[in-house]
Scaffold this motif. Sequence first.
Motif, PDB file in Angstrom:
ATOM      1  N   MET A 187     -61.730  26.041  53.705  1.00 39.45           N
ATOM      2  CA  MET A 187     -62.375  25.264  52.645  1.00 39.45           C
ATOM      3  C   MET A 187     -61.335  24.663  51.708  1.00 39.45           C
ATOM      4  SD  MET A 187     -65.648  24.971  52.787  1.00 39.45           S
ATOM      5  CE  MET A 187     -66.116  24.620  51.118  1.00 39.45           C
ATOM      6  N   ALA A 188     -60.273  25.423  51.439  1.00 37.51           N
ATOM      7  CA  ALA A 188     -59.242  24.934  50.521  1.00 37.51           C
ATOM      8  C   ALA A 188     -58.600  23.655  51.061  1.00 37.51           C
ATOM      9  CB  ALA A 188     -58.185  26.003  50.290  1.00 37.51           C
ATOM     10  N   ILE A 189     -58.336  23.601  52.358  1.00 37.81           N
ATOM     11  CA  ILE A 189     -57.748  22.402  52.951  1.00 37.81           C
ATOM     12  C   ILE A 189     -58.722  21.233  52.847  1.00 37.81           C
ATOM     13  CG2 ILE A 189     -57.024  21.356  55.139  1.00 37.81           C
ATOM     14  CD1 ILE A 189     -55.685  24.018  55.810  1.00 37.81           C
ATOM     15  N   ALA A 190     -60.011  21.492  53.061  1.00 36.84           N
ATOM     16  CA  ALA A 190     -61.011  20.431  52.934  1.00 36.84           C
ATOM     17  C   ALA A 190     -61.061  19.900  51.501  1.00 36.84           C
ATOM     18  CB  ALA A 190     -62.384  20.944  53.355  1.00 36.84           C
ATOM     19  N   TRP A 191     -61.033  20.791  50.513  1.00 35.26           N
ATOM     20  CA  TRP A 191     -61.068  20.354  49.108  1.00 35.26           C
ATOM     21  C   TRP A 191     -59.789  19.629  48.728  1.00 35.26           C
ATOM     22  CZ3 TRP A 191     -65.375  19.451  47.119  1.00 35.26           C
ATOM     23  CH2 TRP A 191     -66.480  20.276  47.324  1.00 35.26           C
TER      24      TRP A 191
ATOM     25  N   PHE B 117     -64.938  15.915  56.159  1.00 40.86           N
ATOM     26  CA  PHE B 117     -64.600  17.072  55.335  1.00 40.86           C
ATOM     27  C   PHE B 117     -65.250  18.354  55.846  1.00 40.86           C
ATOM     28  CE2 PHE B 117     -63.614  13.515  52.510  1.00 40.86           C
ATOM     29  CZ  PHE B 117     -62.269  13.796  52.335  1.00 40.86           C
ATOM     30  N   ALA B 118     -66.403  18.257  56.503  1.00 45.19           N
ATOM     31  CA  ALA B 118     -66.988  19.442  57.142  1.00 45.19           C
ATOM     32  C   ALA B 118     -66.115  19.884  58.316  1.00 45.19           C
ATOM     33  CB  ALA B 118     -68.403  19.148  57.619  1.00 45.19           C
ATOM     34  N   PHE B 119     -65.563  18.929  59.066  1.00 43.37           N
ATOM     35  CA  PHE B 119     -64.656  19.252  60.154  1.00 43.37           C
ATOM     36  C   PHE B 119     -63.424  19.982  59.620  1.00 43.37           C
ATOM     37  CE2 PHE B 119     -60.894  18.062  62.649  1.00 43.37           C
ATOM     38  CZ  PHE B 119     -61.228  18.654  63.864  1.00 43.37           C
ATOM     39  N   LEU B 120     -62.857  19.487  58.520  1.00 45.10           N
ATOM     40  CA  LEU B 120     -61.700  20.147  57.921  1.00 45.10           C
ATOM     41  C   LEU B 120     -62.046  21.563  57.462  1.00 45.10           C
ATOM     42  CD1 LEU B 120     -60.154  17.271  55.757  1.00 45.10           C
ATOM     43  CD2 LEU B 120     -59.201  18.274  57.834  1.00 45.10           C
TER      44      LEU B 120
END
Length: 136
Positions: free
Chosen positions: A108-112, A99-102
């Motif tokens: 950040m929105a894509i990671a969340w 998720f840090a990579f994303l």
Amino acid sequence: MGIILGSFTPMKRVAWLSIPTNLTLVIGVSGVISANLLWLQNRYILVACILVNGVLIGLLNPRIQAEMITELPEEAIGSILSVFYTVIQLTVPGGAVVFAFLANGWTMAIAWIGLVAAIVVGLLYAEVLRRRLARP
């Protein structure tokens, strides 16, 4: 603090809460945390959800250990529990890396959103597990 409160809760008070149900609740509250961080961004909801999640995890851990100790063969308890907790300790940083990579590679929105998607999959799996174990 929530984990400590959950750990000190007497098992008699939460005997109605099965392991699969508790797991479903933990994953569901994690989804609320992720959705709150993504859309609402309300710090009071975040703190409340983190506290509730901690209590649920504090209730879940001793029950899983007790279940494993009673169900596993006596001569293999130590090695199986060791492997179980090693896998858990390895997957937590692995998820953080993904998720840090994303977040760093895109937004950040894509990671969340990815985290919410992973939580939904986990929630569906926990619900299937709960229903399967509830059948006589």
